[in-house]
Design a protein around this motif. Structure first.
Motif, PDB file in Angstrom:
ATOM      1  N   GLN A 103      10.551  -7.177  10.017  1.00 54.86           N
ATOM      2  CA  GLN A 103      10.423  -5.891   9.337  1.00 54.86           C
ATOM      3  C   GLN A 103       8.946  -5.509   9.259  1.00 54.86           C
ATOM      4  OE1 GLN A 103      12.470  -6.585   5.689  1.00 54.86           O
ATOM      5  NE2 GLN A 103      11.113  -8.240   5.021  1.00 54.86           N
ATOM      6  N   TRP A 104       8.685  -4.228   9.416  1.00 57.21           N
ATOM      7  CA  TRP A 104       7.329  -3.702   9.447  1.00 57.21           C
ATOM      8  C   TRP A 104       7.028  -2.987   8.140  1.00 57.21           C
ATOM      9  CZ3 TRP A 104       2.590  -3.510  10.987  1.00 57.21           C
ATOM     10  CH2 TRP A 104       1.839  -2.328  10.954  1.00 57.21           C
ATOM     11  N   ASP A 105       5.973  -3.409   7.455  1.00 59.93           N
ATOM     12  CA  ASP A 105       5.511  -2.772   6.228  1.00 59.93           C
ATOM     13  C   ASP A 105       4.355  -1.849   6.595  1.00 59.93           C
ATOM     14  OD1 ASP A 105       4.372  -2.037   3.815  1.00 59.93           O
ATOM     15  OD2 ASP A 105       4.736  -3.975   2.864  1.00 59.93           O
ATOM     16  N   SER A 106       4.627  -0.561   6.690  1.00 58.08           N
ATOM     17  CA  SER A 106       3.605   0.383   7.131  1.00 58.08           C
ATOM     18  C   SER A 106       2.481   0.534   6.117  1.00 58.08           C
ATOM     19  CB  SER A 106       4.241   1.749   7.416  1.00 58.08           C
ATOM     20  OG  SER A 106       4.897   2.244   6.265  1.00 58.08           O
ATOM     21  N   GLU A 107       2.779   0.319   4.842  1.00 54.54           N
ATOM     22  CA  GLU A 107       1.740   0.429   3.808  1.00 54.54           C
ATOM     23  C   GLU A 107       0.746  -0.714   3.920  1.00 54.54           C
ATOM     24  OE1 GLU A 107       1.273   2.882   1.683  1.00 54.54           O
ATOM     25  OE2 GLU A 107       2.999   3.998   2.458  1.00 54.54           O
ATOM     26  N   ALA A 108       1.262  -1.933   3.998  1.00 55.49           N
ATOM     27  CA  ALA A 108       0.388  -3.107   4.080  1.00 55.49           C
ATOM     28  C   ALA A 108      -0.082  -3.378   5.503  1.00 55.49           C
ATOM     29  CB  ALA A 108       1.122  -4.335   3.540  1.00 55.49           C
ATOM     30  N   GLY A 109       0.624  -2.800   6.497  1.00 52.20           N
ATOM     31  CA  GLY A 109       0.272  -3.038   7.889  1.00 52.20           C
ATOM     32  C   GLY A 109       0.613  -4.445   8.348  1.00 52.20           C
ATOM     33  N   THR A 110       1.720  -4.986   7.842  1.00 48.93           N
ATOM     34  CA  THR A 110       2.085  -6.364   8.175  1.00 48.93           C
ATOM     35  C   THR A 110       3.516  -6.438   8.701  1.00 48.93           C
ATOM     36  OG1 THR A 110       2.797  -6.762   5.895  1.00 48.93           O
ATOM     37  CG2 THR A 110       0.524  -7.359   6.458  1.00 48.93           C
TER      38      THR A 110
END
Length: 216
Positions: A103-110
């Motif tokens: 899963q991609w966390d666009s806020e944290a960039g992780t």
């Protein structure tokens, strides 16, 4: 003992049917990755690809989709492409293989594992499960279709058996394709996530706004 005699008599037919069906599955899988198709995709990719610093996020994600088959976030692609220590194309392809498991966390960039793939043990168990599922579904499907071909049962029973056999064979194909994702996750998963999350480039945040890639 009549049933036993019938079974013995049917063995030559089974020995013919099972390899034929197995070969058909292998041929189907191979046809999706033909060299000419892959070559055309790579050539089109190279015609439009530039240094990731010179491309906007949308262009990067669309081009990577053309190369690997998955929409990877531009931020992750830049991290991988701008590091000379990585085998870039191989890393992008492997990351694409496991993208449905992360899963991609666009806020944290992780990038992080989904729950079902969260530990090495779970990934190894899932890999074993999809392989076992493939063989079980394949054996069940091939067996049913072989019985129908050899025994020629009455129409209602025969149609039901053909339907079930076809469904089992379809499930076997699905399981076979899932082995790619779980196999890549088992072999290279942790290293891929470290590469995707590592921020060693000062330009990491350049043009990241507007990234269109989302969690699969």
């Amino acid at each position: 003992m009549e049933w036993f005699r019938s079974l013995i008599e049917s063995l030559p037919g089974l020995a013919f049917v099972v390899p034929v069906v197995a070969g058909a599955l292998a041929l189907f899988k191979w046809s999706l990755s033909r060299h000419d198709v892959q070559f055309a995709r790579r050539r089109e990719f190279l015609l439009h690809w530039k240094n990731p610093r010179d491309l906007d996020s949308i262009s990067i994600e669309i081009l990577i989709r053309q190369l690997t088959g998955s929409y990877l976030p531009a931020r992750v692609v830049r991290r991988i492409c701008l590091r000379d220590s990585l085998e870039t194309v191989q890393t992008l392809h492997r990351l694409s293989d496991i993208w449905t498991l992360v899963q991609w966390d666009s806020e944290a960039g992780t990038v992080s594992w989904k729950t079902e793939a969260g530990t090495a043990l779970r990934r190894s168990l899932w890999l074993a499960a999809v392989w076992i599922s493939y063989f079980l579904f394949f054996i069940a499907g091939a067996g049913l279709l072989a019985v129908v071909a050899l025994a020629k049962p009455e129409a209602p029973i025969g149609l039901a058996a053909v339907g079930c056999g076809t469904a089992f064979m379809f499930a076997a194909v699905v399981a076979l394709f899932r082995t790619d994702a779980w196999g890549a996750a088992y072999k290279w998963g942790e290293a891929l996530l470290r590469d995707a999350n590592r921020s060693e480039i000062s330009h990491d945040s350049v043009s990241d706004q507007g990234s269109s890639a989302t969690e699969p």
